[in-house]
Design an enzyme around this catalytic site. Structure first.
Site, PDB file in Angstrom:
ATOM      1  N   LYS A   1       1.170  -5.701  -7.723  1.00 52.17           N
ATOM      2  CA  LYS A   1       0.022  -5.244  -8.851  1.00 52.17           C
ATOM      3  C   LYS A   1       1.219  -4.219  -9.353  1.00 52.17           C
ATOM      4  O   LYS A   1       2.009  -3.892  -9.198  1.00 52.17           O
ATOM      5  CB  LYS A   1      -0.669  -4.652  -8.092  1.00 52.17           C
ATOM      6  CG  LYS A   1      -0.439  -3.000  -7.483  1.00 52.17           C
ATOM      7  CD  LYS A   1      -1.868  -2.628  -6.897  1.00 52.17           C
ATOM      8  CE  LYS A   1      -1.356  -1.313  -5.841  1.00 52.17           C
ATOM      9  NZ  LYS A   1      -0.376  -0.363  -6.268  1.00 52.17           N
TER      10      LYS A   1
ATOM     11  N   ASP B   1       0.021  -0.384  -0.039  1.00 49.20           N
ATOM     12  CA  ASP B   1       1.488   0.019  -0.726  1.00 49.20           C
ATOM     13  C   ASP B   1       2.233   0.652   0.468  1.00 49.20           C
ATOM     14  O   ASP B   1       2.983   1.778   0.018  1.00 49.20           O
ATOM     15  CB  ASP B   1       1.187   1.000  -1.813  1.00 49.20           C
ATOM     16  CG  ASP B   1       0.510   0.145  -3.068  1.00 49.20           C
ATOM     17  OD1 ASP B   1       0.000  -0.807  -2.882  1.00 49.20           O
ATOM     18  OD2 ASP B   1       0.377   0.957  -4.001  1.00 49.20           O
TER      19      ASP B   1
ATOM     20  N   CYS C   1      -3.768   5.044  -4.949  1.00 51.80           N
ATOM     21  CA  CYS C   1      -4.109   3.485  -4.852  1.00 51.80           C
ATOM     22  C   CYS C   1      -5.157   3.146  -3.765  1.00 51.80           C
ATOM     23  O   CYS C   1      -5.798   2.171  -4.052  1.00 51.80           O
ATOM     24  CB  CYS C   1      -2.671   2.830  -4.758  1.00 51.80           C
ATOM     25  SG  CYS C   1      -1.743   2.889  -6.230  1.00 51.80           S
TER      26      CYS C   1
ATOM     27  N   HIS D   1       9.853   4.168  -9.298  1.00 51.66           N
ATOM     28  CA  HIS D   1       9.515   3.736  -7.852  1.00 51.66           C
ATOM     29  C   HIS D   1       9.127   2.341  -7.749  1.00 51.66           C
ATOM     30  O   HIS D   1       8.517   1.566  -8.763  1.00 51.66           O
ATOM     31  CB  HIS D   1       8.447   4.887  -7.394  1.00 51.66           C
ATOM     32  CG  HIS D   1       6.955   4.597  -8.141  1.00 51.66           C
ATOM     33  ND1 HIS D   1       6.827   5.265  -9.471  1.00 51.66           N
ATOM     34  CD2 HIS D   1       6.025   3.754  -7.982  1.00 51.66           C
ATOM     35  CE1 HIS D   1       5.708   4.955  -9.666  1.00 51.66           C
ATOM     36  NE2 HIS D   1       5.085   3.808  -8.833  1.00 51.66           N
TER      37      HIS D   1
ATOM     38  N   ASP E   1       2.851  -2.135  -4.759  1.00 50.93           N
ATOM     39  CA  ASP E   1       3.396  -1.688  -6.283  1.00 50.93           C
ATOM     40  C   ASP E   1       4.580  -2.419  -6.568  1.00 50.93           C
ATOM     41  O   ASP E   1       5.400  -2.250  -5.824  1.00 50.93           O
ATOM     42  CB  ASP E   1       3.671  -0.216  -5.989  1.00 50.93           C
ATOM     43  CG  ASP E   1       2.886   0.666  -7.206  1.00 50.93           C
ATOM     44  OD1 ASP E   1       1.988   0.208  -7.689  1.00 50.93           O
ATOM     45  OD2 ASP E   1       3.389   1.919  -7.504  1.00 50.93           O
TER      46      ASP E   1
ATOM     47  N   HIS F   1       6.464  -2.880  -9.792  1.00 57.31           N
ATOM     48  CA  HIS F   1       6.884  -2.365 -11.243  1.00 57.31           C
ATOM     49  C   HIS F   1       8.397  -3.052 -11.792  1.00 57.31           C
ATOM     50  O   HIS F   1       9.385  -3.099 -11.254  1.00 57.31           O
ATOM     51  CB  HIS F   1       6.857  -0.923 -11.185  1.00 57.31           C
ATOM     52  CG  HIS F   1       5.555  -0.072 -10.853  1.00 57.31           C
ATOM     53  ND1 HIS F   1       4.401  -0.608 -11.417  1.00 57.31           N
ATOM     54  CD2 HIS F   1       5.518   1.100 -10.306  1.00 57.31           C
ATOM     55  CE1 HIS F   1       3.463   0.368 -10.950  1.00 57.31           C
ATOM     56  NE2 HIS F   1       4.328   1.318 -10.115  1.00 57.31           N
TER      57      HIS F   1
END
Ligand code: VGL
Ligand code: ZN
Length: 193
Positions: free
Chosen positions: A101, A15, A140, A76, A57, A59
């Site tokens: 993810k 990340d 993470c 974020h 990440d 999202h």
């Protein structure tokens, strides 16, 4: 203690995205300062012909980990936004594996193994040992390391190439990783065979 990079090793960079660095919406203290160390590790693994994996990440705008949607974090790493991009100084070699993810709105995924093909991709390449760096040590990085241990990998967390959201959280995370059989090393202790 010295830890060798064996022929069955891979590097997992967790990340290292703009939103987790100084200009982002959820900055992890010290994130930018990790870049030179991580770039050096990438170069080492690459020169040995070993896999380098970058998790991100990823999202949706209404992700359940965001405060407005019942979670604890500011928005974020929203898919397709600048904040979700990798840090501009991160040197991503051609042929690297990128693992996204946390893409489903209703559940979070701190681990790079959670809901992804990472274990399958590592198995295909005969990987037995993973070196983990990036952010955040207490979220993470921790969950990725613990999942890797559960899946039977040898796990080395490179402490000085990882940064925590909170110092105390980072310490606890490293203790937990040790308790489950992981190794904590400094990047200068990671040596080639
Ligand atoms: C992370 C908080 C929320 C991380 C991701 O990458 O450690 N932390 N989402
Ligand atoms: Zn997140």
């Amino acid at each position: 203690m010295l830890v060798p990079i064996t022929k069955k090793s891979a590097l997992i960079v967790v990340d290292m995205q703009k939103d987790f660095c100084s200009s982002g919406s959820l900055p992890v203290p010290g994130c930018d300062e990790l870049i030179p160390k991580i770039n050096a590790l990438i170069k080492t693994f690459k020169s040995l012909g070993l896999p380098v994996i970058f998790s991100r990440d990823w999202h949706p705008p209404n992700h359940s980990s965001f405060k407005d949607f019942g979670g604890v974090w500011p928005p974020h790493c929203i898919q397709g936004t600048e904040g979700a991009e990798f840090h501009e100084d991160l040197e991503i070699p051609e042929g690297s594996i990128i693992i996204s993810k946390g893409a489903s709105p209703e559940r979070d995924a701190y681990s790079a193994f959670d809901g992804t093909e990472l274990h399958y991709l590592l198995s295909l390449r005969n990987v037995r040992r993973v070196f983990v760096c990036g952010v955040a040590t207490d979220y993470c990085v921790k969950e990725t390391a613990l999942d890797a241990l559960r899946l039977g990998y040898e796990v080395i967390v490179i402490e000085d190439a990882a940064a925590p959201v909170s110092v105390d959280g980072g310490r606890k995370a490293l203790k937990e990783i040790l308790r489950f059989g992981g190794i904590i090393a400094e990047s200068r202790e990671v040596v080639t065979y």
